[in-house]
Design an enzyme around this catalytic site. Sequence first.
Site, PDB file in Angstrom:
ATOM      1  CB  ALA A 116      33.982  49.819  -7.913  1.00 32.25           C
ATOM      2  CB  SER A 166      30.483  47.262  -6.049  1.00 29.88           C
ATOM      3  OG  SER A 166      30.039  47.618  -4.764  1.00 29.88           O
ATOM      4  CD  GLN A 200       8.456 -14.036   7.008  1.00 27.72           C
ATOM      5  OE1 GLN A 200       8.481 -12.808   7.013  1.00 27.72           O
ATOM      6  NE2 GLN A 200       7.437 -14.724   7.506  1.00 27.72           N
ATOM      7  CG  ASN A 205      35.966  28.857  -6.658  1.00 30.73           C
ATOM      8  OD1 ASN A 205      35.255  29.282  -7.564  1.00 30.73           O
ATOM      9  ND2 ASN A 205      35.584  27.893  -5.841  1.00 30.73           N
ATOM     10  NE  ARG A 247      -2.882  -1.376   3.180  1.00 33.48           N
ATOM     11  CZ  ARG A 247      -3.288  -1.069   4.404  1.00 33.48           C
ATOM     12  NH1 ARG A 247      -4.028   0.003   4.610  1.00 33.48           N
ATOM     13  NH2 ARG A 247      -2.942  -1.812   5.432  1.00 33.48           N
TER      14      ARG A 247
HETATM   15  C1  UD1 Z   1      -0.342  -7.466  13.294  1.00 38.74           C
HETATM   16  C2  UD1 Z   1      -0.921  -8.299  14.453  1.00 38.74           C
HETATM   17  C3  UD1 Z   1      -2.119  -7.557  15.055  1.00 38.74           C
HETATM   18  C4  UD1 Z   1      -1.713  -6.174  15.476  1.00 38.74           C
HETATM   19  C5  UD1 Z   1      -1.096  -5.424  14.314  1.00 38.74           C
HETATM   20  C6  UD1 Z   1      -0.531  -4.106  14.778  1.00 38.74           C
HETATM   21  C7  UD1 Z   1      -0.513 -10.641  13.982  1.00 38.74           C
HETATM   22  C8  UD1 Z   1      -1.081 -11.894  13.455  1.00 38.74           C
HETATM   23  N1  UD1 Z   1      -1.304  -9.584  13.967  1.00 38.74           N
HETATM   24  O1  UD1 Z   1      -1.358  -7.434  12.296  1.00 38.74           O
HETATM   25  O2  UD1 Z   1      -2.615  -8.280  16.155  1.00 38.74           O
HETATM   26  O3  UD1 Z   1      -2.853  -5.487  15.953  1.00 38.74           O
HETATM   27  O4  UD1 Z   1      -0.013  -6.170  13.742  1.00 38.74           O
HETATM   28  O5  UD1 Z   1      -0.109  -3.366  13.669  1.00 38.74           O
HETATM   29  O6  UD1 Z   1       0.612 -10.627  14.398  1.00 38.74           O
HETATM   30  N2  UD1 Z   1       5.736  -9.221   8.875  1.00 38.74           N
HETATM   31  C9  UD1 Z   1       6.792 -10.002   8.498  1.00 38.74           C
HETATM   32  N3  UD1 Z   1       6.541 -11.194   7.905  1.00 38.74           N
HETATM   33  C10 UD1 Z   1       5.281 -11.651   7.704  1.00 38.74           C
HETATM   34  C11 UD1 Z   1       4.201 -10.826   8.092  1.00 38.74           C
HETATM   35  C12 UD1 Z   1       4.472  -9.617   8.684  1.00 38.74           C
HETATM   36  O7  UD1 Z   1       7.950  -9.635   8.672  1.00 38.74           O
HETATM   37  O8  UD1 Z   1       5.147 -12.754   7.172  1.00 38.74           O
HETATM   38  C13 UD1 Z   1       6.024  -7.923   9.510  1.00 38.74           C
HETATM   39  C14 UD1 Z   1       5.529  -6.761   8.670  1.00 38.74           C
HETATM   40  O9  UD1 Z   1       6.572  -6.303   7.814  1.00 38.74           O
HETATM   41  C15 UD1 Z   1       5.177  -5.732   9.733  1.00 38.74           C
HETATM   42  C16 UD1 Z   1       4.744  -6.577  10.917  1.00 38.74           C
HETATM   43  O10 UD1 Z   1       5.290  -7.847  10.718  1.00 38.74           O
HETATM   44  O11 UD1 Z   1       6.297  -4.979  10.112  1.00 38.74           O
HETATM   45  C17 UD1 Z   1       3.239  -6.650  11.052  1.00 38.74           C
HETATM   46  O12 UD1 Z   1       2.721  -7.230   9.890  1.00 38.74           O
HETATM   47  P1  UD1 Z   1       1.297  -6.828   9.341  1.00 38.74           P
HETATM   48  O13 UD1 Z   1       1.007  -7.636   8.157  1.00 38.74           O
HETATM   49  O14 UD1 Z   1       1.213  -5.361   9.207  1.00 38.74           O
HETATM   50  O15 UD1 Z   1       0.386  -7.325  10.563  1.00 38.74           O
HETATM   51  P2  UD1 Z   1      -1.109  -7.064  10.743  1.00 38.74           P
HETATM   52  O16 UD1 Z   1      -1.869  -8.028   9.943  1.00 38.74           O
HETATM   53  O17 UD1 Z   1      -1.387  -5.631  10.546  1.00 38.74           O
END
Ligand code: UD1
Length: 457
Positions: free
Chosen positions: A425, A407, A79, A388, A15
Amino acid sequence: MSLEVIILAAGQGTRMQSKIPKVLHHVGGKPMLAHVLDCATELSANKIRVVTGFQGQEIRDAIESSAPNYLTSIQWFDQAEQNGTGHAVMQAMPGVDPKADCLVLYGDVPLIDIEVLKNVVQSQSTLTLLTAKPDNIEGMGRILRNERDQVVGIVEQKDATEEQKEIIEINTGILLCKGKQLADWLSKLGNNNSQGEYYLTDIVAMAVADGAAVDAVIAEDASRFAGVNSKQDLAQIERTLQKLNAKSLMAAGVTLVDPDRIDVRGIVKCDQDCSVDINVIFEGEVTIGSDVTIESNCIIRDSVIGDDCHIYANTVIENATLGSRCSVGPFARLRPNTVLENEVRIGNFVEIKKSRLDQGAKANHLSYIGDSTVGKNVNIGAGVITCNYDGANKHQTIIGDDVFVGSDSQIVAPVTIGAGATVGAGSTITRDIEAGDLAISRAKQVAYKNWKRPEKA
Ligand code: UD1
Ligand code: CA
């Protein structure tokens, strides 16, 4: 007790609509991930484990090339597929000390209030969640509590019942867990949920089922734990940070004409009774003495400004050092390695680069001074240029104390002008001038009596 921080930064950030990895977008002049790394460093983490996936190499390169001091304690984990927050933490588990406290942070939650985090880290429970009650709870995991108000689980919004969606206490995502138990619970995670992901949040119900001590710290100011998913979130977080910056400047005694119209993208230190007008931007490290006035629309980057200076509107100052009682601008530009000693005056449309102007020197109008050393009380007239650059190399101009440069003169470097000398000048100076001499190099004025201008045919 040893502390291991695990930072999740593998998400794609679709997004954001950007080629740049989400966690490298800047807040307050630096990447979001760097804010989180700073936070881990401030907590004296023994190890910082960062999980990247999407554009992981770019993230590593960017953080490593900015070479901050925390790099030695960072370990990177990949990951490859983003199968959820639980799956992400699993990637970072190899080598975790079972006795350590593991703190999970998100790379896209940059404004973390360190004092609140210290409360989390000091918790004695096996599992401690950081929760909040923000105005906007859309998309957040909801905290489930029993009739005795104890935390019993987290349900993701997509899996929540209508009743659970009404819960206003949400999971910030930040949690602390003992290494041994974290590894154990992670190994039992399933992905049988609406998103088909391994939810880190599912360990809460497991901990409760195991009879482990589960605790929650509620963050009073939810805005400090807001995450960034879109450019709109990014802008909002930037404003939150700038409000905090403005507040701390005012607490230090700085008068801000409008605290909503100042931006600090770095660190600025001001002594008492400074006044900053609207739309001033500070970048990098800026140190300002007392009683300094900065008028509107100035940009000041990595510079030191002494006491009682006045910076007039629309001035840009970069990597410069100013003594006391200097005045600069309006519309002046001080480029890197400019040094102004006390009481130097730089006026409108003057550009200075890599030069030192000694006490009381003045260049009030429309000048370029580069690669120069300018003595005490020198007067540089309007439109003077130090030439310069010969197209290949840069050369030095040295101007002694009390010199007067008329000037519209050009000083073709390398040139040395002795103390007390005068340049007439309109001169083009190509050779050294001895102390006390007057040098003029311009065609003599000629008058043609009763000159008739040509008439139009
Ligand atoms: C997560 C939480 C939710 C919380 C919210 C707060 C879980 C299942 N849910 O939801 O309870 O209210 O954050 O913002 O944990 N990320 C990874 N690898 C992945 C998935 C995510 O590194 O496979 C990282 C993302 O880059 C991000 C963070 O984890 O920095 C949160 O991921 P996001 O997908 O935003 O979690 P939410 O579904 O919003
Ligand atoms: Ca999120």
